[in-house]
Design a protein around this motif. Structure first.
Motif, PDB file in Angstrom:
ATOM      1  N   ARG A 106      50.505 -58.567  14.344  1.00 45.75           N
ATOM      2  CA  ARG A 106      49.400 -59.488  14.074  1.00 45.75           C
ATOM      3  C   ARG A 106      49.757 -60.923  14.438  1.00 45.75           C
ATOM      4  O   ARG A 106      49.063 -61.858  14.038  1.00 45.75           O
ATOM      5  CB  ARG A 106      49.005 -59.408  12.587  1.00 45.75           C
ATOM      6  CG  ARG A 106      48.409 -58.073  12.177  1.00 45.75           C
ATOM      7  CD  ARG A 106      48.234 -58.002  10.668  1.00 45.75           C
ATOM      8  NE  ARG A 106      47.643 -56.742  10.227  1.00 45.75           N
ATOM      9  CZ  ARG A 106      46.376 -56.589   9.874  1.00 45.75           C
ATOM     10  NH1 ARG A 106      45.547 -57.611   9.923  1.00 45.75           N
ATOM     11  NH2 ARG A 106      45.918 -55.412   9.484  1.00 45.75           N
ATOM     12  N   ILE A 107      50.847 -61.079  15.178  1.00 48.10           N
ATOM     13  CA  ILE A 107      51.276 -62.419  15.601  1.00 48.10           C
ATOM     14  C   ILE A 107      51.018 -62.568  17.113  1.00 48.10           C
ATOM     15  O   ILE A 107      51.721 -61.957  17.919  1.00 48.10           O
ATOM     16  CB  ILE A 107      52.778 -62.644  15.321  1.00 48.10           C
ATOM     17  CG1 ILE A 107      53.064 -62.541  13.829  1.00 48.10           C
ATOM     18  CG2 ILE A 107      53.225 -63.997  15.858  1.00 48.10           C
ATOM     19  CD1 ILE A 107      54.550 -62.637  13.493  1.00 48.10           C
ATOM     20  N   PRO A 108      50.020 -63.335  17.509  1.00 48.16           N
ATOM     21  CA  PRO A 108      49.806 -63.551  18.955  1.00 48.16           C
ATOM     22  C   PRO A 108      51.021 -64.224  19.593  1.00 48.16           C
ATOM     23  O   PRO A 108      51.783 -64.924  18.939  1.00 48.16           O
ATOM     24  CB  PRO A 108      48.576 -64.464  18.996  1.00 48.16           C
ATOM     25  CG  PRO A 108      47.852 -64.174  17.717  1.00 48.16           C
ATOM     26  CD  PRO A 108      48.947 -63.932  16.703  1.00 48.16           C
ATOM     27  N   ASN A 109      51.160 -63.993  20.892  1.00 54.65           N
ATOM     28  CA  ASN A 109      52.290 -64.566  21.625  1.00 54.65           C
ATOM     29  C   ASN A 109      52.318 -66.071  21.576  1.00 54.65           C
ATOM     30  O   ASN A 109      53.378 -66.693  21.704  1.00 54.65           O
ATOM     31  CB  ASN A 109      52.245 -64.096  23.093  1.00 54.65           C
ATOM     32  CG  ASN A 109      53.384 -63.148  23.399  1.00 54.65           C
ATOM     33  OD1 ASN A 109      54.411 -63.157  22.747  1.00 54.65           O
ATOM     34  ND2 ASN A 109      53.191 -62.316  24.410  1.00 54.65           N
ATOM     35  N   SER A 110      51.139 -66.684  21.456  1.00 52.41           N
ATOM     36  CA  SER A 110      51.085 -68.148  21.417  1.00 52.41           C
ATOM     37  C   SER A 110      49.775 -68.574  20.780  1.00 52.41           C
ATOM     38  O   SER A 110      48.902 -67.752  20.515  1.00 52.41           O
ATOM     39  CB  SER A 110      51.183 -68.735  22.818  1.00 52.41           C
ATOM     40  OG  SER A 110      50.070 -68.353  23.606  1.00 52.41           O
ATOM     41  N   VAL A 111      49.637 -69.869  20.514  1.00 51.48           N
ATOM     42  CA  VAL A 111      48.418 -70.387  19.936  1.00 51.48           C
ATOM     43  C   VAL A 111      47.267 -70.167  20.913  1.00 51.48           C
ATOM     44  O   VAL A 111      47.368 -70.514  22.093  1.00 51.48           O
ATOM     45  CB  VAL A 111      48.555 -71.900  19.645  1.00 51.48           C
ATOM     46  CG1 VAL A 111      47.231 -72.465  19.114  1.00 51.48           C
ATOM     47  CG2 VAL A 111      49.664 -72.130  18.624  1.00 51.48           C
ATOM     48  N   ALA A 112      46.197 -69.585  20.433  1.00 48.86           N
ATOM     49  CA  ALA A 112      45.037 -69.322  21.288  1.00 48.86           C
ATOM     50  C   ALA A 112      43.761 -69.551  20.478  1.00 48.86           C
ATOM     51  O   ALA A 112      43.395 -68.747  19.636  1.00 48.86           O
ATOM     52  CB  ALA A 112      45.068 -67.878  21.812  1.00 48.86           C
ATOM     53  N   THR A 140      57.272 -71.460  16.340  1.00 51.85           N
ATOM     54  CA  THR A 140      56.210 -72.384  15.944  1.00 51.85           C
ATOM     55  C   THR A 140      54.885 -72.019  16.591  1.00 51.85           C
ATOM     56  O   THR A 140      53.828 -72.050  15.944  1.00 51.85           O
ATOM     57  CB  THR A 140      56.589 -73.832  16.317  1.00 51.85           C
ATOM     58  OG1 THR A 140      57.813 -74.182  15.660  1.00 51.85           O
ATOM     59  CG2 THR A 140      55.503 -74.808  15.909  1.00 51.85           C
ATOM     60  N   ALA A 141      54.925 -71.647  17.876  1.00 49.82           N
ATOM     61  CA  ALA A 141      53.695 -71.361  18.613  1.00 49.82           C
ATOM     62  C   ALA A 141      53.180 -69.944  18.384  1.00 49.82           C
ATOM     63  O   ALA A 141      52.062 -69.622  18.794  1.00 49.82           O
ATOM     64  CB  ALA A 141      53.927 -71.571  20.105  1.00 49.82           C
ATOM     65  N   SER A 142      53.952 -69.119  17.709  1.00 47.04           N
ATOM     66  CA  SER A 142      53.514 -67.738  17.482  1.00 47.04           C
ATOM     67  C   SER A 142      53.444 -67.434  15.987  1.00 47.04           C
ATOM     68  O   SER A 142      52.366 -67.452  15.385  1.00 47.04           O
ATOM     69  CB  SER A 142      54.459 -66.756  18.188  1.00 47.04           C
ATOM     70  OG  SER A 142      55.802 -66.892  17.721  1.00 47.04           O
ATOM     71  N   ALA A 143      54.575 -67.186  15.371  1.00 42.65           N
ATOM     72  CA  ALA A 143      54.604 -66.755  13.972  1.00 42.65           C
ATOM     73  C   ALA A 143      54.088 -67.822  13.015  1.00 42.65           C
ATOM     74  O   ALA A 143      53.276 -67.534  12.125  1.00 42.65           O
ATOM     75  CB  ALA A 143      56.029 -66.343  13.594  1.00 42.65           C
TER      76      ALA A 143
END
Length: 251
Positions: free
Chosen positions: A244-250, A123-126
């Protein structure tokens, strides 16, 4: 709008495979070329395998999971202060994705802990990447989602003119502000960390490092699969490519 969305939020709705099924989009024969589904499932399974490996390293049995007080307190806090009333399973074990039950107050098995962690990470990444980084591609055509309207929408179909539509849409100044906002939201940070990158060594044990390496290898394979498919597409889909998927919401 937020309150209405929260009413429909369940644990199952955050389990990607079950969310796809709930929307009736899981049949690849009837609905081919649905890349959000196809790429998302690849990433989901890679994360699920990774979390299962790490859980196996630190928890010898289901009883150890149940006895981890810090873990149980965290899960209970999520329920008590965020998801209370979201079709909870009460004090019982965590339900399987896709059940009518929802957010748990406790986790009592290694399998369910792996599933819970997969929900959090995905949820927080992909999931965030899938809905965030395409904003400019969609919203840069102002009629797709105008940020403001200068007149009420028409109440009857088939009678509105192009002049009326233009009069309803935002002016150039507001449109430019909107374009700048969605462009900024759609950009990666200069020092972005993507899925599978862990420069801070919170886990130093060799088995965990090996699990991380296998995770990154699976993600690299998914990147290659998506890149190869996109070569043949006039309109490529790359929002769920792990690179292109950051490790977490940023934001």
């Amino acid at each position: 709008m937020v309150q209405k969305a929260m009413q429909d939020l369940t644990y199952s709705s955050l389990c990607f495979p079950e969310a796809i099924k709930a929307r009736g989009m899981d049949n690849t024969e009837d609905i081919p070329y649905y890349f959000y589904r196809d790429d998302g499932l690849l990433v989901w399974e890679a994360i699920r395998a990774f979390t299962a490996e790490v859980v196996d390293i630190y928890y010898e049995s289901d009883r150890v999971v149940e006895g981890d007080q810090e873990l149980q307190d965290f899960v209970k806090d999520v329920y008590m202060y965020g998801m209370r009333g979201k079709k909870s399973s009460g004090s019982g074990p965590l339900p399987a994705c896709g059940s009518a039950l929802g957010f748990p107050e406790s986790i009592k098995s290694k399998e369910k802990l792996s599933e819970y962690l997969t929900v959090v990470i995905f949820t927080a990444s992909a999931q965030h990447a899938a809905v965030n980084f395409g904003q400019y591609d969609w919203y840069s055509w102002i009629p797709n989602a105008p940020p403001t309207m200068r007149a009420p929408p028409p109440m009857v179909k088939g009678v509105v003119t192009i002049e009326q539509i233009v009069d309803m849409l935002p002016d150039r100044g507001r449109s430019c502000w909107h374009l700048g906002a969605v462009w900024a939201l759609s950009q990666f940070q200069d020092n972005e960390l993507f899925l599978g990158m862990y420069p801070e060594e919170h886990f130093i044990e060799t088995p965990v490092k090996e699990a991380m390496a296998r995770f990154r290898k699976k993600l690299d394979t998914i990147v290659s699969v998506i890149a190869e498919r996109n070569k043949k597409k006039k309109l490529p889909y790359y929002y769920l490519s792990p690179d292109r998927i950051p490790n977490s919401v940023a934001i």
